[in-house]
Design an enzyme around this catalytic site. Sequence first.
Site, mmCIF file in Angstrom:
data_model
loop_
_atom_site.group_PDB
_atom_site.id
_atom_site.type_symbol
_atom_site.label_atom_id
_atom_site.label_comp_id
_atom_site.label_asym_id
_atom_site.label_seq_id
_atom_site.Cartn_x
_atom_site.Cartn_y
_atom_site.Cartn_z
ATOM 1 N N ASP A 269 1.076 -1.647 -0.265
ATOM 2 C CA ASP A 269 -0.115 0.342 -0.030
ATOM 3 C C ASP A 269 0.865 1.235 0.246
ATOM 4 O O ASP A 269 2.442 1.348 0.618
ATOM 5 C CB ASP A 269 -0.953 0.149 1.509
ATOM 6 C CG ASP A 269 -0.157 -0.020 2.501
ATOM 7 O OD1 ASP A 269 1.020 -0.631 2.847
ATOM 8 O OD2 ASP A 269 -0.720 0.767 3.918
ATOM 9 N N GLU B 233 -0.158 -0.746 6.033
ATOM 10 C CA GLU B 233 1.195 -0.295 6.585
ATOM 11 C C GLU B 233 1.324 1.482 6.739
ATOM 12 O O GLU B 233 1.376 1.599 8.228
ATOM 13 C CB GLU B 233 2.216 -0.805 6.459
ATOM 14 C CG GLU B 233 3.501 -0.371 6.844
ATOM 15 C CD GLU B 233 3.953 1.258 6.671
ATOM 16 O OE1 GLU B 233 5.408 0.776 7.620
ATOM 17 O OE2 GLU B 233 3.993 2.163 6.000
HETATM 18 ZN ZN LIG Z 1 7.352 1.731 4.503
#
Ligand SMILES: [Zn+2]
Length: 493
Positions: free
Chosen positions: A116, A181
């Site tokens: 992501d 994340e």
């Molecule tokens: Zn990262």
Amino acid sequence: IIIIIIIIIIIIIIIIIIMAYSYSTSVIGIVIFYDALREWVAIESDSSNVLKRPDLHHMMEKAAQKLRLMGGMVELVDIGQQELPDGQTLALPKVVTAQFGSDPNKRTVCIYGHVDVQPAKMDDGWATDPYNLTDINGNLYGRGASDNKAPVLAWIHAVEAYQALHMELPVNVKFIIEGMEETGSNGLEDMIVAQRDIFFSDVDYIIISDCGWLSRRPALTYGTRGNCYFFAEVIEGPKQDLHSGVYGGTVIEPMTDLIGILDTLIDPNGKILIPGIREAVAPLSDEEWKMYQDIQFDLENYKNKIGVDQLMYNSKVDLLAHMWRYPTVSIHGIQGAFSDHGTKTVIPAKVVAKFSIRQVPNMDPAVVKKQVTDYLHLVFSKRKSPNKLKVTMVIGAKPWLADTQDPVFEAGKAAIKRVFNVDPDLIREGATIPIARTFQDVTGKSIIMMPIGGFDDGLHSQNEKMSRYNYIEGTKYFIAYLHEVSLIKKTSV
Ligand SMILES: [Zn+2]
Ligand SMILES: *[C@@H]1O[C@H](CO)[C@@H](O)[C@H](O)[C@H]1NC(C)=O
């Protein structure tokens, strides 16, 4: 003589053929790397934007498909739903796990990465379309190029390289790739806990390549700071915002109270004034001091990069130490305060300060929470204000620190030496990568951070890039690392 000349000509022809062949294969290799990264960067896998969630699901599926095509045992693990501020729920992107090899006689490494990205728009000031990978002078510009798509791909290419050469992988390789994340790894910790005795049971080492070097010299990262994030609210003042002309001078203003207590957190020299915080910090050892002394880091470059004339400290060691292994207080904002252009003569009725304290060994977030809360209440009570103070800690992420003598680090040093022909800098990361500490606490395995990002890659910023050099040499380094890890077994078992 004629025979000798013919032999020489034949040898020259053979050499030319070999060179042409190796040149073409390396060019083909580079094109494959570049195309893979371009395809991944083209997917707007922005985890913070709920409207992009289909793209994020697509990204996870694409990563899984790539690993499947390589013959990996791949799973897309459902980690449930995310609750949105409006009460709606949204499916979290599945976590991709993959496994190459399960030979019990080999070491097993597990590579963590995320696919992501942070948001990016041309309007933010990008020179190129952030989702169209663009090569300018050997730098590949695109959102997520360095954080963290190219490093994940470099690990995948490392496995592909062994396969392309029909060489057996020297270690078993597992992957765990997430898609949340950038917004706090929602759902991942629960998944790691659930998989502790399953997916992680045979893992020896966990590798994270989600950060960068400090300079042009390759680096291994052995620590990160944690973070405790606080809200300090001054409430129960006036029941609504007031006009300063009409009411100013008659009420005890919440904002004045708040600024007053914020000013007691840290002094102008960076000294934290909250009792107990500095005392908890592990002392700087002589070896550490010496290690910092040898690290390649240029204070002038650093000043230029952030655009300041003066830093808090003038020596390299002091600066690095305060960047990595000492805590700091940062005040981020005040909710409820007037912050638009122009003037507004308002007395805000309720204000909330946001500040955080970076955590280092041996601080404990639970203790820090109490220290900060008690201290602010004490300082506030001295003001004898009729307003009320409420302090809450909304994030409590612990720091992570590894032993640089661990074989997993020795293997990293050897792989860097082999590919780059230098000894790496051993560095820490001032920022927080909570997953490292989670892996350490839950699985008890050795963790290593092996960045391949450049120091100037612009993570989370405009014009993020990954250099071709770091991408390609980084892949070689990972290939060499798998080999070095396989040697740990031979010597220590
Ligand atoms: Zn990262
Ligand atoms: C990406 O950029 C290149 C070069 O500017 C351009 O030719 C191409 O059409 C762009 N691709 C997309 C999908 O926008």
